[in-house]
Enzyme design. Structure first.
Site, short mmCIF file in Angstrom:
data_model
loop_
_atom_site.label_atom_id
_atom_site.label_comp_id
_atom_site.label_asym_id
_atom_site.label_seq_id
_atom_site.Cartn_x
_atom_site.Cartn_y
_atom_site.Cartn_z
N ASN A 107 0.79 -1.25 0.21
CA ASN A 107 0.11 0.14 -0.10
C ASN A 107 0.92 1.19 -0.08
O ASN A 107 1.90 1.41 0.90
CB ASN A 107 -0.84 -0.10 1.09
CG ASN A 107 -1.88 1.16 1.30
OD1 ASN A 107 -1.45 2.08 1.10
ND2 ASN A 107 -3.02 0.95 1.73
N HIS A 110 1.00 6.20 1.65
CA HIS A 110 1.88 7.08 2.80
C HIS A 110 2.94 7.68 1.86
O HIS A 110 3.52 8.79 2.60
CB HIS A 110 2.01 6.39 4.06
CG HIS A 110 0.63 6.18 4.80
ND1 HIS A 110 -0.41 7.13 5.05
CD2 HIS A 110 0.21 5.13 5.23
CE1 HIS A 110 -1.16 6.76 5.54
NE2 HIS A 110 -1.08 5.32 5.70
N HIS A 143 -5.65 3.73 -2.09
CA HIS A 143 -6.95 4.08 -1.63
C HIS A 143 -7.29 5.43 -1.86
O HIS A 143 -6.94 6.45 -1.46
CB HIS A 143 -7.12 4.14 -0.03
CG HIS A 143 -8.32 4.25 0.55
ND1 HIS A 143 -8.42 4.09 1.78
CD2 HIS A 143 -9.56 4.62 0.02
CE1 HIS A 143 -9.94 4.49 2.33
NE2 HIS A 143 -10.33 4.79 1.00
N ARG A 145 -9.30 8.11 -1.83
CA ARG A 145 -10.37 8.60 -0.83
C ARG A 145 -11.26 9.90 -1.23
O ARG A 145 -10.77 10.52 -2.26
CB ARG A 145 -9.57 9.04 0.70
CG ARG A 145 -8.89 7.77 1.30
CD ARG A 145 -8.36 8.41 2.63
NE ARG A 145 -9.42 8.60 3.54
CZ ARG A 145 -9.76 7.85 4.64
NH1 ARG A 145 -8.99 7.09 4.90
NH2 ARG A 145 -10.82 8.36 5.52
N ARG A 149 -6.94 12.80 0.27
CA ARG A 149 -5.79 13.39 1.28
C ARG A 149 -4.45 12.84 0.94
O ARG A 149 -3.56 13.39 1.32
CB ARG A 149 -6.30 13.13 2.67
CG ARG A 149 -6.33 11.66 3.15
CD ARG A 149 -6.43 11.30 4.56
NE ARG A 149 -7.90 11.45 4.86
CZ ARG A 149 -8.07 11.25 6.09
NH1 ARG A 149 -7.50 10.26 6.84
NH2 ARG A 149 -9.42 11.32 6.45
N GLU A 170 -8.58 0.38 -3.44
CA GLU A 170 -9.27 0.44 -2.14
C GLU A 170 -10.37 1.69 -2.58
O GLU A 170 -9.94 2.54 -2.69
CB GLU A 170 -8.77 0.68 -0.87
CG GLU A 170 -8.00 -0.62 -0.38
CD GLU A 170 -7.27 -0.26 1.11
OE1 GLU A 170 -7.37 1.07 1.38
OE2 GLU A 170 -6.47 -0.82 1.35
N THR A 201 -8.47 3.97 8.00
CA THR A 201 -9.66 3.13 8.04
C THR A 201 -9.64 2.48 9.22
O THR A 201 -8.75 1.97 9.70
CB THR A 201 -9.53 1.89 6.74
OG1 THR A 201 -8.83 2.36 5.66
CG2 THR A 201 -10.89 1.55 6.63
N GLU A 251 -11.36 -9.20 2.84
CA GLU A 251 -9.98 -8.83 3.44
C GLU A 251 -10.16 -8.73 4.92
O GLU A 251 -11.09 -7.77 5.39
CB GLU A 251 -9.56 -7.61 2.98
CG GLU A 251 -8.16 -7.22 3.69
CD GLU A 251 -7.50 -5.95 2.97
OE1 GLU A 251 -7.51 -5.69 1.72
OE2 GLU A 251 -6.76 -5.27 3.73
N HIS A 290 -4.08 -4.21 7.77
CA HIS A 290 -4.02 -3.18 8.53
C HIS A 290 -3.41 -3.29 9.78
O HIS A 290 -3.52 -4.39 10.63
CB HIS A 290 -5.64 -2.97 8.86
CG HIS A 290 -5.83 -1.48 8.94
ND1 HIS A 290 -5.49 -0.66 10.48
CD2 HIS A 290 -6.50 -0.32 8.34
CE1 HIS A 290 -5.71 0.69 10.24
NE2 HIS A 290 -6.22 0.87 9.17
N1 PXP Z 1 -5.98 -2.99 3.89
C1 PXP Z 1 -6.82 -1.85 4.15
C2 PXP Z 1 -8.32 -2.24 3.73
C3 PXP Z 1 -6.67 -0.43 4.42
O1 PXP Z 1 -7.69 0.40 4.57
C4 PXP Z 1 -5.48 -0.30 5.06
C5 PXP Z 1 -5.00 1.06 5.16
O2 PXP Z 1 -5.06 2.03 4.25
C6 PXP Z 1 -4.57 -1.51 4.62
C7 PXP Z 1 -4.80 -2.57 4.32
C8 PXP Z 1 -2.93 -1.15 5.02
O3 PXP Z 1 -2.91 -0.84 6.31
P1 PXP Z 1 -1.36 -0.28 7.04
O4 PXP Z 1 -1.17 0.92 6.28
O5 PXP Z 1 -1.68 -0.13 8.39
O6 PXP Z 1 -0.41 -1.33 6.57
#
Ligand code: PXP
Length: 338
Positions: A107, A110, A143, A145, A149, A170, A201, A251, A290
């Protein structure tokens, strides 16, 4: 038609970008390794297969490309709808014991968070995606959003054209975002709850109300040929409801497991194992994510039937630190080189 769709349809004249060519030579040739991963430079036109030799071949032509350097075997290849359109393929890699490997979806939200902190152009999540693929990522998760952001429409557009693995998009059930997903046609869409005030999330979708918005989102994504996954808490009722809703994957939300410590973490792991078992029994593809880190990920990866883990914050955090020394060294060199 969204503006993103119009951009996708516009012919692109390419400024070069770095990409991972997973099958760089003639895909029709079977006597040489076909899955060397190497960086190369392509223009956008060739990324879209406009000038690429693969373009002349039907997607089915890539259905079974031997990979001699990978244990000398031929590997089945999975063609997602968007990849098939591009003539791109990726392998499903079996382990020696016949089980599938756990895939890593990186992901990169960030990376975009850091860029948006200055509303500038760096770091570019597209570049991060290339490097993640070079590192072995099986997919890239973003994602988009509603408040934009971190990931921007421009990122989605370029990633759709340049990813060599798969895109896991996402999104909330908001119709406007669902339309963008349908236009972009990622291989996979994961529906998540979204609140404006949240930092990230929080919790899985509650499927009990079976809201019209959710039903519409699932139908639209499925009709576009996108694999739909629902981000849910590890709860038997939610898993059953996901099955009833006709999606292919779930998931499991690992946030509570990640935050817990000691005995409580063990209980959370058992909750995840139980929900995973039910998902396996119901024939749902099993993903999780997550809050997963280098310290807590292994018990989750070991859950029977786990196919994909989506991890962002921890990988991006580590990337900042492991890259810091080199970044400072390069700047020092600039300051002191005539
Ligand atoms: N899975 C989902 C559905 C998420 O919303 C997120 C965060 O955007 C992640 C995985 C990844 O989470 P993390 O950044 O805490 O590894």
């Amino acid at each position: 038609m969204s503006s993103l769709k119009r951009d996708l349809d516009r012919p692109i004249q390419g400024s070069p970008v770095i990409l991972v060519a997973s099958n760089p030579s003639n895909p029709g040739e079977t006597d040489r390794p076909s899955h060397q991963v190497r960086p190369s430079f392509h223009g956008h036109r060739s990324l879209r297969c406009v000038e690429h030799p693969r373009r002349r071949l039907a997607p089915q032509a890539f259905a079974s490309i031997p990979c001699p350097h990978l244990r000398g075997e031929s590997f089945p290849l999975l063609l997602g709808p968007a990849l098939a359109k591009l003539g791109v393929c990726f392998p499903i890699r079996p382990l020696a014991n016949g089980m599938s490997m756990v895939e890593l979806g990186v992901n990169i939200d960030h990376v975009a968070t850091v860029r948006q902190a200055r509303r500038t152009v760096e770091p570019d999540p597209v570049a991060a995606a290339v490097l993640a693929e070079l590192g072995g990522a099986d997919g890239i998760t973003i994602h988009l959003r509603e408040d934009r952001r971190h990931i921007q429409d421009r990122d989605v557009l370029i990633l759709a054209q340049t990813l060599r693995t798969k895109m896991n998009f996402e999104l909330s059930c908001a119709a406007q975002i669902v339309q963008i997903a349908c236009d972009v046609m990622p291989q996979q869409a994961t529906l998540v709850p979204e609140k404006r005030q949240e930092v990230t999330t929080e919790g899985g979708l509650d499927l009990r109300p079976k809201s019209q918005e959710l039903l519409n989102a699932i139908a639209a994504l499925k009709n576009s040929g996108i694999l739909v996954s629902l981000f849910i808490d590890p709860d038997d009722q939610q898993v059953h409801l996901a099955k009833e809703l006709g999606v292919e994957a779930i998931e499991l939300h690992t946030g509570q497991y990640a935050e817990a410590r000691g005995q409580e973490q063990l209980s959370q792991l058992q909750r995840l194992q139980q929900a995973a078992q039910l998902a396996n029994d119901l024939g749902l593809k099993l993903h999780a994510g997550h809050g997963l880190t280098y310290q807590n990920v292994r018990p989750i990866a070991a859950i029977a039937g786990m196919r994909e883990l989506n991890i962002g914050h921890s990988i991006v955090s580590r990337a900042v630190l492991v890259g810091m020394k080199e970044a400072v060294r390069e700047m020092k060199l600039l300051l002191n080189t005539p």
